[in-house]
Motif scaffolding. Sequence first.
Motif, PDB file in Angstrom:
ATOM      1  N   GLY A  25       0.647  -1.404   0.094  1.00  0.00           N
ATOM      2  CA  GLY A  25      -0.032  -0.115  -0.123  1.00  0.00           C
ATOM      3  C   GLY A  25       0.693   1.145   0.137  1.00  0.00           C
ATOM      4  N   ILE A  26       2.278   1.268   0.027  1.00  0.00           N
ATOM      5  CA  ILE A  26       3.032   2.339  -0.057  1.00  0.00           C
ATOM      6  C   ILE A  26       3.314   2.522  -1.711  1.00  0.00           C
ATOM      7  N   ASN A  27       3.190   3.552  -1.965  1.00  0.00           N
ATOM      8  CA  ASN A  27       3.564   4.334  -3.189  1.00  0.00           C
ATOM      9  C   ASN A  27       4.868   4.953  -3.203  1.00  0.00           C
ATOM     10  N   TRP A  28       6.005   4.142  -3.424  1.00  0.00           N
ATOM     11  CA  TRP A  28       7.397   4.753  -3.432  1.00  0.00           C
ATOM     12  C   TRP A  28       7.861   5.488  -4.653  1.00  0.00           C
ATOM     13  N   GLU A  29       8.641   6.545  -4.327  1.00  0.00           N
ATOM     14  CA  GLU A  29       9.014   7.589  -5.315  1.00  0.00           C
ATOM     15  C   GLU A  29      10.278   6.970  -5.959  1.00  0.00           C
ATOM     16  N   GLU A  30      10.919   7.291  -6.978  1.00  0.00           N
ATOM     17  CA  GLU A  30      12.302   6.726  -7.312  1.00  0.00           C
ATOM     18  C   GLU A  30      13.203   7.125  -6.279  1.00  0.00           C
ATOM     19  N   PRO A  31      14.380   6.334  -6.248  1.00  0.00           N
ATOM     20  CA  PRO A  31      15.383   6.689  -5.133  1.00  0.00           C
ATOM     21  C   PRO A  31      15.988   7.789  -5.494  1.00  0.00           C
ATOM     22  N   PHE A  32      16.349   8.361  -4.476  1.00  0.00           N
ATOM     23  CA  PHE A  32      17.196   9.760  -4.639  1.00  0.00           C
ATOM     24  C   PHE A  32      18.468   9.319  -3.934  1.00  0.00           C
ATOM     25  N   CYS A  33      19.430   9.624  -5.036  1.00  0.00           N
ATOM     26  CA  CYS A  33      21.013   9.223  -4.319  1.00  0.00           C
ATOM     27  C   CYS A  33      21.779  10.594  -4.227  1.00  0.00           C
ATOM     28  N   GLY A  34      22.376  10.637  -3.042  1.00  0.00           N
ATOM     29  CA  GLY A  34      23.498  11.890  -2.852  1.00  0.00           C
ATOM     30  C   GLY A  34      24.686  11.333  -3.272  1.00  0.00           C
ATOM     31  N   GLU A  35      25.820  12.235  -2.991  1.00  0.00           N
ATOM     32  CA  GLU A  35      27.063  12.103  -3.812  1.00  0.00           C
ATOM     33  C   GLU A  35      27.763  10.829  -3.508  1.00  0.00           C
ATOM     34  N   GLY A  36      27.503  10.275  -1.738  1.00  0.00           N
ATOM     35  CA  GLY A  36      28.108   9.211  -1.560  1.00  0.00           C
ATOM     36  C   GLY A  36      27.363   7.774  -1.792  1.00  0.00           C
ATOM     37  N   ALA A  37      26.543   8.207  -2.949  1.00  0.00           N
ATOM     38  CA  ALA A  37      25.725   6.860  -3.216  1.00  0.00           C
ATOM     39  C   ALA A  37      24.609   6.399  -2.225  1.00  0.00           C
ATOM     40  N   ASN A  38      24.474   7.178  -1.138  1.00  0.00           N
ATOM     41  CA  ASN A  38      23.436   6.880  -0.318  1.00  0.00           C
ATOM     42  C   ASN A  38      22.029   7.184  -0.806  1.00  0.00           C
ATOM     43  N   CYS A  39      21.516   6.101  -1.175  1.00  0.00           N
ATOM     44  CA  CYS A  39      20.026   6.243  -1.757  1.00  0.00           C
ATOM     45  C   CYS A  39      18.801   6.239  -0.746  1.00  0.00           C
ATOM     46  N   PHE A  40      17.975   7.135  -1.004  1.00  0.00           N
ATOM     47  CA  PHE A  40      16.756   6.989  -0.088  1.00  0.00           C
ATOM     48  C   PHE A  40      15.495   7.050  -0.720  1.00  0.00           C
ATOM     49  N   ARG A  41      14.344   6.394  -0.569  1.00  0.00           N
ATOM     50  CA  ARG A  41      13.503   6.581  -1.184  1.00  0.00           C
ATOM     51  C   ARG A  41      12.151   7.039  -0.223  1.00  0.00           C
TER      52      ARG A  41
END
Length: 63
Positions: free
Chosen positions: A3-19
């Motif tokens: 039931g969660i609508n996830w957005e595309e991952p956001f990745c910072g400079e250090g390749a830390n990716c969050f959704r």
Amino acid sequence: MTGINWEEPFCGEGANCFRIGTDPTGNAYIAVAGQEDRPLTDSREALRALIRAIKAGEADHLL
């Protein structure tokens, strides 16, 4: 979690990716990409406030 609508991952400079995701009941979620089964959960307004603070540079000390 379903039931969660996830957005595309956001990745910072250090390749830390969050959704970021939302559900139909008004909750907001943030998770490390690939670990969406263990998100932090709060209201959409709390997530908006977090994003505004990050964009304003108020959370740089946390990163």
